[in-house]
Write a protein that holds these residues in place. Structure first.
Motif, PDB file in Angstrom:
ATOM      1  N   GLY A   1      -0.641  23.140  63.458  1.00 16.73           N
ATOM      2  CA  GLY A   1       0.612  23.419  63.946  1.00 16.73           C
ATOM      3  C   GLY A   1       1.004  22.942  65.233  1.00 16.73           C
ATOM      4  N   GLN A   2       0.233  22.371  65.758  1.00 14.31           N
ATOM      5  CA  GLN A   2       0.603  21.942  67.309  1.00 14.31           C
ATOM      6  C   GLN A   2       1.238  20.575  67.316  1.00 14.31           C
ATOM      7  N   SER A   3       2.213  20.598  68.030  1.00 17.16           N
ATOM      8  CA  SER A   3       3.100  19.126  68.117  1.00 17.16           C
ATOM      9  C   SER A   3       2.022  17.925  68.303  1.00 17.16           C
ATOM     10  N   TRP A   4       1.127  18.188  69.517  1.00 13.65           N
ATOM     11  CA  TRP A   4       0.234  16.942  69.863  1.00 13.65           C
ATOM     12  C   TRP A   4      -0.931  16.788  68.917  1.00 13.65           C
ATOM     13  N   PHE A   5      -1.051  17.409  67.715  1.00 15.25           N
ATOM     14  CA  PHE A   5      -2.305  17.211  66.809  1.00 15.25           C
ATOM     15  C   PHE A   5      -1.488  16.893  65.455  1.00 15.25           C
ATOM     16  N   ASP A   6      -2.139  15.582  65.245  1.00 17.12           N
ATOM     17  CA  ASP A   6      -1.565  15.039  63.809  1.00 17.12           C
ATOM     18  C   ASP A   6      -2.660  15.160  62.878  1.00 17.12           C
ATOM     19  N   GLY A   7      -2.511  15.853  61.841  1.00 14.02           N
ATOM     20  CA  GLY A   7      -3.382  15.862  60.686  1.00 14.02           C
ATOM     21  C   GLY A   7      -3.838  17.233  60.427  1.00 14.02           C
ATOM     22  N   ASP A   8      -4.810  17.377  59.789  1.00 13.13           N
ATOM     23  CA  ASP A   8      -5.372  18.630  59.188  1.00 13.13           C
ATOM     24  C   ASP A   8      -6.765  19.016  59.929  1.00 13.13           C
ATOM     25  N   ALA A   9      -7.139  20.175  59.908  1.00 10.72           N
ATOM     26  CA  ALA A   9      -8.292  20.350  60.643  1.00 10.72           C
ATOM     27  C   ALA A   9      -9.362  21.502  59.905  1.00 10.72           C
ATOM     28  N   PRO A  10      -9.886  20.877  58.824  1.00  7.20           N
ATOM     29  CA  PRO A  10     -10.270  21.767  57.806  1.00  7.20           C
ATOM     30  C   PRO A  10     -11.608  22.146  58.387  1.00  7.20           C
ATOM     31  N   LEU A  11     -12.262  21.251  59.168  1.00  8.35           N
ATOM     32  CA  LEU A  11     -13.565  21.485  59.534  1.00  8.35           C
ATOM     33  C   LEU A  11     -13.646  21.269  61.209  1.00  8.35           C
ATOM     34  N   VAL A  12     -13.945  22.278  62.060  1.00  8.17           N
ATOM     35  CA  VAL A  12     -13.966  22.392  63.600  1.00  8.17           C
ATOM     36  C   VAL A  12     -15.490  22.512  63.809  1.00  8.17           C
ATOM     37  N   THR A  13     -16.046  21.541  64.359  1.00  7.12           N
ATOM     38  CA  THR A  13     -17.458  21.765  64.856  1.00  7.12           C
ATOM     39  C   THR A  13     -17.611  21.830  66.470  1.00  7.12           C
ATOM     40  N   PRO A  14     -18.096  22.962  66.939  1.00  2.00           N
ATOM     41  CA  PRO A  14     -18.094  23.170  68.456  1.00  2.00           C
ATOM     42  C   PRO A  14     -18.789  22.068  69.060  1.00  2.00           C
ATOM     43  N   GLY A  15     -18.451  21.375  69.926  1.00  2.00           N
ATOM     44  CA  GLY A  15     -19.038  20.410  70.730  1.00  2.00           C
ATOM     45  C   GLY A  15     -19.560  20.815  72.375  1.00  2.00           C
ATOM     46  N   GLY A  16     -18.902  21.917  72.640  1.00  3.89           N
ATOM     47  CA  GLY A  16     -19.521  22.369  73.978  1.00  3.89           C
ATOM     48  C   GLY A  16     -18.328  23.362  74.486  1.00  3.89           C
ATOM     49  N   ALA A  17     -18.750  24.112  75.681  1.00  6.52           N
ATOM     50  CA  ALA A  17     -17.455  25.018  75.985  1.00  6.52           C
ATOM     51  C   ALA A  17     -17.763  25.583  77.577  1.00  6.52           C
ATOM     52  N   TYR A  18     -16.946  25.592  78.394  1.00  6.05           N
ATOM     53  CA  TYR A  18     -17.264  26.009  79.733  1.00  6.05           C
ATOM     54  C   TYR A  18     -16.018  27.210  79.983  1.00  6.05           C
ATOM     55  N   ARG A  19     -16.604  28.110  80.997  1.00  3.42           N
ATOM     56  CA  ARG A  19     -15.713  29.096  81.458  1.00  3.42           C
ATOM     57  C   ARG A  19     -15.423  29.267  82.750  1.00  3.42           C
ATOM     58  N   PHE A  20     -14.256  29.894  83.037  1.00  3.85           N
ATOM     59  CA  PHE A  20     -13.794  30.385  84.422  1.00  3.85           C
ATOM     60  C   PHE A  20     -13.764  31.725  84.551  1.00  3.85           C
ATOM     61  N   ASP A  21     -13.877  32.359  85.653  1.00  2.00           N
ATOM     62  CA  ASP A  21     -13.552  33.747  85.766  1.00  2.00           C
ATOM     63  C   ASP A  21     -12.317  34.156  86.237  1.00  2.00           C
ATOM     64  N   ASP A  22     -11.712  35.172  85.742  1.00  3.92           N
ATOM     65  CA  ASP A  22     -10.397  35.843  85.896  1.00  3.92           C
ATOM     66  C   ASP A  22     -10.829  36.595  87.336  1.00  3.92           C
ATOM     67  N   PRO A  23     -10.124  36.758  88.519  1.00  6.95           N
ATOM     68  CA  PRO A  23     -10.549  37.172  89.733  1.00  6.95           C
ATOM     69  C   PRO A  23     -10.421  38.752  89.169  1.00  6.95           C
ATOM     70  N   ALA A  24      -9.502  39.182  88.530  1.00 14.48           N
ATOM     71  CA  ALA A  24      -9.272  40.601  88.166  1.00 14.48           C
ATOM     72  C   ALA A  24     -10.302  41.059  86.978  1.00 14.48           C
ATOM     73  N   GLY A  25     -11.063  40.094  86.347  1.00 17.47           N
ATOM     74  CA  GLY A  25     -11.957  40.663  85.556  1.00 17.47           C
ATOM     75  C   GLY A  25     -11.357  40.999  83.799  1.00 17.47           C
ATOM     76  N   GLU A  26     -10.124  40.916  83.957  1.00 14.31           N
ATOM     77  CA  GLU A  26      -9.405  41.388  82.563  1.00 14.31           C
ATOM     78  C   GLU A  26      -9.273  40.221  81.491  1.00 14.31           C
TER      79      GLU A  26
END
Length: 186
Positions: free
Chosen positions: A23-48
Motif C-alpha cells: 500500500g506504500q506509494s514508494w513500493f511497487d509490487g507485492d510483498a507475500p514473503l518478507v524475510t528479516p535481514g537485520g535491525a537496529y534500535r534507537f532510544d526514546d529519551p522518555a522511555g515510552e
C-alpha cells in the motif's frame, strides 16, 4: 540501551510489514514473503516509544523499514499507521511508519548530528538482562543540522540514489559489508 522482552507478537513484525508494504506509494509490487535481514534500535529519551528499524528482503529487493511501537495511538498520525500487534508482555502496540513519528525524527536527527550509533540490546531473562550482539551496525556522520533540515529515509538502500557524504546515517548488515546510506538530511 534497549530492553527486549522474550515475547510472542501477533502478527509478527515480518507479517505486519508484508501486509503494509504493497500500500506504500514508494513500493511497487507485492510483498507475500518478507524475510528479516537485520535491525537496529534507537532510544526514546522518555522511555515510552520503541524505535526499531528493519532491513528486510522482499522478492530479491532489500527494503529499509523504520518503525515505532507505542502503547496508545499517536494523534494525527493515522496516515502512518502500519497496524497493531499484540505483545504478550506489553499488550496492544500501535505500530507506525517511523517517519511520521516525532520521537523517531528527533532521535534520527540527534544520532546523525552527534555521529552516534544504535543502542545496546539486552534481552530480559529470569536472571536479569543479558546483552545481545547486534545483527546490524549504524552510525551517524556528525555535523551541524539546520533547523529546517528535511529527513529522507532511504527505502531501498542498495538501489535508491542517496548522497555518499554529508549528514547521513549509514549501516552495515549481512549482505552489505560496506557502509550503506539508510537516511540523510537535506
Amino acid at each position: 540501551m534497549a530492553i527486549l522482552h522474550q515475547a510472542t507478537l501477533t502478527p509478527t513484525k515480518a507479517e505486519l510489514i508484508a501486509a503494509w508494504l504493497p500500500g506504500q506509494s514508494w513500493f511497487d509490487g507485492d510483498a507475500p514473503l518478507v524475510t528479516p535481514g537485520g535491525a537496529y534500535r534507537f532510544d526514546d529519551p522518555a522511555g515510552e516509544v520503541g524505535i526499531e528499524s528493519h532491513i528486510v528482503h522482499v522478492g530479491g529487493r532489500v527494503v529499509h523499514v523504520p518503525l515505532t511501537y507505542r502503547g496508545a495511538e499517536l494523534d494525527g498520525a493515522e496516515a502512518f499507521l502500519v497496524g497493531t500487534m499484540e505483545h504478550s508482555v506489553l499488550g496492544t502496540r500501535w505500530v507506525y511508519d517511523a517517519i511520521g513519528d516525532p520521537v523517531y525524527r528527533a532521535e534520527l536527527v540527534r544520532v546523525i548530528a552527534e555521529a552516534d550509533t544504535q543502542v545496546d540490546l539486552f534481552v530480559e531473562t529470569p536472571d536479569g538482562p543479558v546483552r545481545r550482539d547486534p545483527n546490524m551496525q549504524v552510525r551517524g556522520s556528525g555535523g551541524v543540522v539546520p533547523d529546517d533540515a528535511e529527513i529522507v529515509v532511504v527505502r531501498e538502500p542498495l538501489r535508491d540514489t542517496a548522497p555518499s557524504s554529508g549528514l547521513t546515517l549509514t549501516g552495515t548488515w549481512a549482505g552489505a559489508s560496506a557502509p550503506t546510506v539508510l537516511a540523510y538530511l537535506r
